[in-house]
Design an enzyme around this catalytic site. Structure first.
Site, PDB file in Angstrom:
ATOM      1  N   GLY A   1     101.906  65.895  38.897  1.00  0.00           N
ATOM      2  CA  GLY A   1     102.939  65.035  39.057  1.00  0.00           C
ATOM      3  C   GLY A   1     102.348  63.301  38.945  1.00  0.00           C
ATOM      4  O   GLY A   1     101.279  63.021  40.331  1.00  0.00           O
TER       5      GLY A   1
ATOM      6  N   PHE B   1     105.664  58.363  42.078  1.00  0.00           N
ATOM      7  CA  PHE B   1     105.439  57.696  43.451  1.00  0.00           C
ATOM      8  C   PHE B   1     104.233  59.145  44.066  1.00  0.00           C
ATOM      9  O   PHE B   1     103.780  58.054  44.589  1.00  0.00           O
ATOM     10  CB  PHE B   1     106.999  57.288  44.259  1.00  0.00           C
ATOM     11  CG  PHE B   1     107.248  56.360  43.817  1.00  0.00           C
ATOM     12  CD1 PHE B   1     107.246  55.652  43.973  1.00  0.00           C
ATOM     13  CD2 PHE B   1     108.597  56.482  42.747  1.00  0.00           C
ATOM     14  CE1 PHE B   1     107.589  54.153  43.157  1.00  0.00           C
ATOM     15  CE2 PHE B   1     109.317  56.124  42.164  1.00  0.00           C
ATOM     16  CZ  PHE B   1     108.881  54.038  42.462  1.00  0.00           C
ATOM     17  N   GLY B   2     104.456  59.741  44.452  1.00  0.00           N
ATOM     18  CA  GLY B   2     104.198  61.015  45.345  1.00  0.00           C
ATOM     19  C   GLY B   2     102.323  60.879  44.318  1.00  0.00           C
ATOM     20  O   GLY B   2     100.998  60.925  45.554  1.00  0.00           O
TER      21      GLY B   2
ATOM     22  N   VAL C   1     103.043  71.828  33.638  1.00  0.00           N
ATOM     23  CA  VAL C   1     102.627  73.395  33.389  1.00  0.00           C
ATOM     24  C   VAL C   1     103.834  74.163  33.940  1.00  0.00           C
ATOM     25  O   VAL C   1     105.056  73.260  34.012  1.00  0.00           O
ATOM     26  CB  VAL C   1     102.908  72.622  35.679  1.00  0.00           C
ATOM     27  CG1 VAL C   1     102.354  74.542  36.127  1.00  0.00           C
ATOM     28  CG2 VAL C   1     101.712  72.049  35.841  1.00  0.00           C
TER      29      VAL C   1
ATOM     30  N   GLU D   1     123.948  50.435  41.280  1.00  0.00           N
ATOM     31  CA  GLU D   1     123.469  49.656  40.265  1.00  0.00           C
ATOM     32  C   GLU D   1     123.879  49.662  39.023  1.00  0.00           C
ATOM     33  O   GLU D   1     124.336  49.028  37.882  1.00  0.00           O
ATOM     34  CB  GLU D   1     122.219  49.931  40.390  1.00  0.00           C
ATOM     35  CG  GLU D   1     121.738  49.803  41.847  1.00  0.00           C
ATOM     36  CD  GLU D   1     120.055  49.993  42.513  1.00  0.00           C
ATOM     37  OE1 GLU D   1     119.103  50.611  41.823  1.00  0.00           O
ATOM     38  OE2 GLU D   1     119.652  49.500  43.446  1.00  0.00           O
TER      39      GLU D   1
ATOM     40  N   ASP E   1     109.750  65.065  46.095  1.00  0.00           N
ATOM     41  CA  ASP E   1     111.472  65.296  46.145  1.00  0.00           C
ATOM     42  C   ASP E   1     111.225  66.535  45.763  1.00  0.00           C
ATOM     43  O   ASP E   1     112.627  67.944  45.558  1.00  0.00           O
ATOM     44  CB  ASP E   1     111.725  64.656  44.548  1.00  0.00           C
ATOM     45  CG  ASP E   1     112.836  63.359  44.245  1.00  0.00           C
ATOM     46  OD1 ASP E   1     112.440  62.565  44.991  1.00  0.00           O
ATOM     47  OD2 ASP E   1     112.937  63.185  43.661  1.00  0.00           O
TER      48      ASP E   1
ATOM     49  N   ALA F   1     111.041  57.194  47.358  1.00  0.00           N
ATOM     50  CA  ALA F   1     110.306  57.132  47.083  1.00  0.00           C
ATOM     51  C   ALA F   1     109.007  57.035  48.345  1.00  0.00           C
ATOM     52  O   ALA F   1     107.745  57.322  48.401  1.00  0.00           O
ATOM     53  CB  ALA F   1     110.171  55.413  45.950  1.00  0.00           C
TER      54      ALA F   1
HETATM   55  C1  LIG Z   1     117.322  56.370  39.076  1.00  0.00           C
HETATM   56  C2  LIG Z   1     116.841  56.664  39.874  1.00  0.00           C
HETATM   57  C3  LIG Z   1     116.993  55.652  40.759  1.00  0.00           C
HETATM   58  C4  LIG Z   1     116.354  55.632  41.942  1.00  0.00           C
HETATM   59  N1  LIG Z   1     115.863  54.202  42.896  1.00  0.00           N
HETATM   60  C5  LIG Z   1     115.643  54.726  44.352  1.00  0.00           C
HETATM   61  C6  LIG Z   1     115.641  53.448  44.267  1.00  0.00           C
HETATM   62  O1  LIG Z   1     115.496  52.078  44.333  1.00  0.00           O
HETATM   63  N2  LIG Z   1     114.648  54.016  45.966  1.00  0.00           N
HETATM   64  C7  LIG Z   1     113.903  54.988  46.316  1.00  0.00           C
HETATM   65  O2  LIG Z   1     113.331  55.210  47.837  1.00  0.00           O
HETATM   66  N3  LIG Z   1     114.371  55.888  44.991  1.00  0.00           N
HETATM   67  C8  LIG Z   1     115.127  56.089  44.428  1.00  0.00           C
HETATM   68  N4  LIG Z   1     115.225  57.310  43.494  1.00  0.00           N
HETATM   69  C9  LIG Z   1     114.533  58.608  43.858  1.00  0.00           C
HETATM   70  C10 LIG Z   1     112.768  57.836  43.601  1.00  0.00           C
HETATM   71  O3  LIG Z   1     112.641  57.384  42.145  1.00  0.00           O
HETATM   72  C11 LIG Z   1     111.800  58.985  43.510  1.00  0.00           C
HETATM   73  O4  LIG Z   1     112.891  60.204  44.914  1.00  0.00           O
HETATM   74  C12 LIG Z   1     111.007  59.676  43.161  1.00  0.00           C
HETATM   75  O5  LIG Z   1     110.520  59.427  42.173  1.00  0.00           O
HETATM   76  C13 LIG Z   1     110.372  61.103  44.196  1.00  0.00           C
HETATM   77  O6  LIG Z   1     108.578  60.951  43.847  1.00  0.00           O
HETATM   78  P1  LIG Z   1     108.258  62.046  43.083  1.00  0.00           P
HETATM   79  O7  LIG Z   1     106.639  61.921  43.009  1.00  0.00           O
HETATM   80  O8  LIG Z   1     108.592  62.867  44.036  1.00  0.00           O
HETATM   81  O9  LIG Z   1     108.441  62.286  41.510  1.00  0.00           O
HETATM   82  P2  LIG Z   1     108.427  61.872  40.436  1.00  0.00           P
HETATM   83  O10 LIG Z   1     108.380  60.222  40.747  1.00  0.00           O
HETATM   84  O11 LIG Z   1     109.557  62.400  40.303  1.00  0.00           O
HETATM   85  O12 LIG Z   1     107.275  61.627  39.828  1.00  0.00           O
HETATM   86  C14 LIG Z   1     107.684  63.205  39.059  1.00  0.00           C
HETATM   87  C15 LIG Z   1     106.549  63.538  38.004  1.00  0.00           C
HETATM   88  O13 LIG Z   1     106.437  64.776  37.548  1.00  0.00           O
HETATM   89  C16 LIG Z   1     105.901  64.797  36.539  1.00  0.00           C
HETATM   90  N5  LIG Z   1     106.426  66.301  36.047  1.00  0.00           N
HETATM   91  C17 LIG Z   1     107.315  66.896  36.493  1.00  0.00           C
HETATM   92  N6  LIG Z   1     107.322  68.118  35.660  1.00  0.00           N
HETATM   93  C18 LIG Z   1     106.088  68.206  35.658  1.00  0.00           C
HETATM   94  C19 LIG Z   1     105.668  69.614  34.898  1.00  0.00           C
HETATM   95  N7  LIG Z   1     105.972  70.026  34.372  1.00  0.00           N
HETATM   96  N8  LIG Z   1     103.806  69.629  34.168  1.00  0.00           N
HETATM   97  C20 LIG Z   1     103.494  68.333  34.393  1.00  0.00           C
HETATM   98  N9  LIG Z   1     103.981  67.070  35.276  1.00  0.00           N
HETATM   99  C21 LIG Z   1     105.521  67.640  35.337  1.00  0.00           C
HETATM  100  C22 LIG Z   1     106.571  63.886  35.530  1.00  0.00           C
HETATM  101  O14 LIG Z   1     106.468  63.414  34.476  1.00  0.00           O
HETATM  102  C23 LIG Z   1     106.727  62.589  36.828  1.00  0.00           C
HETATM  103  O15 LIG Z   1     105.861  61.763  36.312  1.00  0.00           O
HETATM  104  C24 LIG Z   1     115.817  56.999  42.094  1.00  0.00           C
HETATM  105  C25 LIG Z   1     115.848  57.831  40.832  1.00  0.00           C
HETATM  106  C26 LIG Z   1     116.489  57.604  39.918  1.00  0.00           C
HETATM  107  C27 LIG Z   1     116.565  58.805  38.852  1.00  0.00           C
END
Ligand SMILES: Cc1cc2nc3c(=O)[nH]c(=O)nc-3n(C[C@H](O)[C@H](O)[C@H](O)COP(=O)(O)OP(=O)(O)OC[C@H]3O[C@@H](n4cnc5c(N)ncnc54)[C@H](O)[C@@H]3O)c2cc1C
Length: 425
Positions: A17, A20-21, A85, A176, A306, A322
């Site tokens: 992924g 953000f993480g 994955v 928003e 997440d 995030a």
């Molecule tokens: C519309 C929207 C608005 C938001 N606004 C805010 C905000 O204002 N402030 C805030 O703090 N948070 C906000 N969030 C929440 C925030 O975006 C998430 O908490 C954050 O992105 C989580 O980070 P993450 O790294 O866990 O997952 P993500 O950032 O979602 O990244 C997951 C990554 O994994 C990849 N992936 C998924 N499945 C697979 C797989 N099977 N194989 C390979 N790669 C894969 C995806 O392509 C993606 O790039 C918002 C979310 C959304 C949907």
């Protein structure tokens, strides 16, 4: 015990992924004596907090997304792989990809995020738009603009909901989106469609509980509701969606609103990768992690963002936002460093810096540590500054700044191009 790589190669950390993480973890691993493989199903990082601006024609897709290879290319110990994955084999320390390939690891950081949760409500998966990806946001923009074109040619479509956008979910994304959508209608499309009765266009925000922005102080929830209503959004609280069809949405109390556009911002659930681990899952399919964010029984695997049910020091499950993903991922990377150096790992401590939501032009609400609450223009300027700061890449920041200044001064939205499906040659 720290895992030992096969002879002849460096220790390999796979990060799943590039959200953000994943990006925060990869960066934190830069100084460790490891090879990092950053794997994502997409070739770009998505700045999800600004997706609603793509959906409402305020920004272009490439303002809020960034090619992963471009982000990582200067990190000497990291490489990028495109791949999805399908499942994780914990005992074999192997990821199986959906194209039949596989990838082994010595350490694994799972940061695959979340997916839209339709809560099993009839018709949502088939007829509602999600708000999780650039493709979702672009599809909403194309669809809404196309509905205006169709209604311009045949105004009877207005009665059938062509100009009615229903948004489910009164959290920050729904708020928003509703604020941005009503501005698109009342400031921009009203000028684009002089022969269309744009005053009949509706934005309806639906929330199942009795208030918007559940994570904020009640005063800020009330401010958000009042501001949206003053701008023309119909806010329906204590209203649950029961069924979505191609032409309408039906609520649990029996009311029906004809609409061609239903947007589902009512919740997410953990990425289904979690379920392939065969470990304990908590509410919403999130993976139960140890206090250092490793998987119980598998110190070589960390789950963050997440996808994980990480907890604050008082034991509460942290929100899917995030900062939790970024701080958790950086922590996981540091624990890998500790394991490789033979040191014990430490518990994750989340530093909460507050929450914000914008409600459109010069209006936002912000809840900061120490009980500080911002609203109005100050809240909005803080929101603008934070989001500009958080964006990846100087070009994106500059583009977004120029677009925002342009939109603000001219009351225009430059990104009104309908790309639509590929045309036949
Ligand atoms: C519309 C929207 C608005 C938001 N606004 C805010 C905000 O204002 N402030 C805030 O703090 N948070 C906000 N969030 C929440 C925030 O975006 C998430 O908490 C954050 O992105 C989580 O980070 P993450 O790294 O866990 O997952 P993500 O950032 O979602 O990244 C997951 C990554 O994994 C990849 N992936 C998924 N499945 C697979 C797989 N099977 N194989 C390979 N790669 C894969 C995806 O392509 C993606 O790039 C918002 C979310 C959304 C949907």
């Amino acid at each position: 015990m720290s895992p030992v790589p096969a002879a002849g190669r460096r220790h390999r950390v796979v990060v799943v992924g590039a959200g953000f993480g994943g990006l925060a973890a990869t960066k934190e691993l830069a100084e460790l004596p490891v090879d990092v493989v950053l794997l994502d199903a997409r070739n770009h990082h998505t700045f999800q907090p600004l997706l609603y601006q793509v959906a409402t024609a305020g920004l272009d897709g490439d303002d809020v997304c960034y090619a992963v290879r471009g982000i990582v290319s200067r990190q000497r110990n990291a490489e990028v792989r495109l791949g999805r994955v399908a499942s994780v084999d914990l005992d074999g320390r192997r990821l199986d990809l959906d194209d039949g390939g596989s990838l082994t690891y010595d350490h694994l950081i799972l940061a695959a995020g979340a997916v839209t949760n339709d809560f099993g409500i009839s018709g949502v998966a088939e007829h509602a738009f999600g708000m999780k990806s650039l493709a979702d946001a672009s599809a909403i923009r194309d669809h809404v603009l196309t509905q205006f074109e169709l209604a311009d040619a045949d105004p009877t479509l207005i009665d059938r909901g062509a100009l009615t956008v229903v948004i489910a979910g009164g959290g920050p994304t729904g708020v928003e989106l509703a604020g941005g959508m009503i501005e698109l209608f009342s400031m921009v499309l009203v000028k684009d469609f002089p022969h269309l009765d744009v005053a009949r266009a509706r934005v309806v925000l639906v929330e199942a509980t009795d208030h918007l922005l559940a994570a904020f102080h009640p005063k800020l929830s009330e401010t958000a509701k009042r501001t949206l209503e003053s701008r023309g959004v119909e806010v329906l609280t204590e209203t649950a969606v029961a069924e979505v069809t191609a032409e309408s949405v039906r609520f649990a109390d029996g009311r029906v609103i004809p609409t061609a556009t239903m947007i589902w911002a009512a919740g997410v659930k953990a990425n289904p990768i979690g379920a392939t681990l065969g470990v304990e899952l908590t509410k919403g399919g999130r993976v139960a992690v140890a206090d250092d964010l490793s998987l119980p029984g598998h110190p070589e695997v960390f789950v963050v963002g997440d996808l994980a049910a990480s907890r604050s020091t008082d034991g509460a499950v942290l929100a899917q936002v995030a900062p939790v993903a970024m701080q958790g991922a950086a922590h996981a990377a540091r624990q890998i460093g500790a394991q490789l150096a033979g040191r014990p790992t430490k518990a994750f401590r989340y530093l909460d810096k507050g929450s914000m939501a914008t409600i459109g032009r010069r209006r936002a609400v912000a809840e900061l540590p120490g009980g500080i609450r911002l609203t109005g223009t100050i809240g909005w300027l803080s929101w603008l500054a934070l989001h500009l700061y958080m964006l990846i890449g100087f070009r994106n920041r500059l583009n977004v700044l120029v677009n925002w200044a342009w939109n603000y001064v001219t009351y225009d939205r430059a990104s009104r191009i309908v790309t639509g499906p590929r045309e036949a040659p």
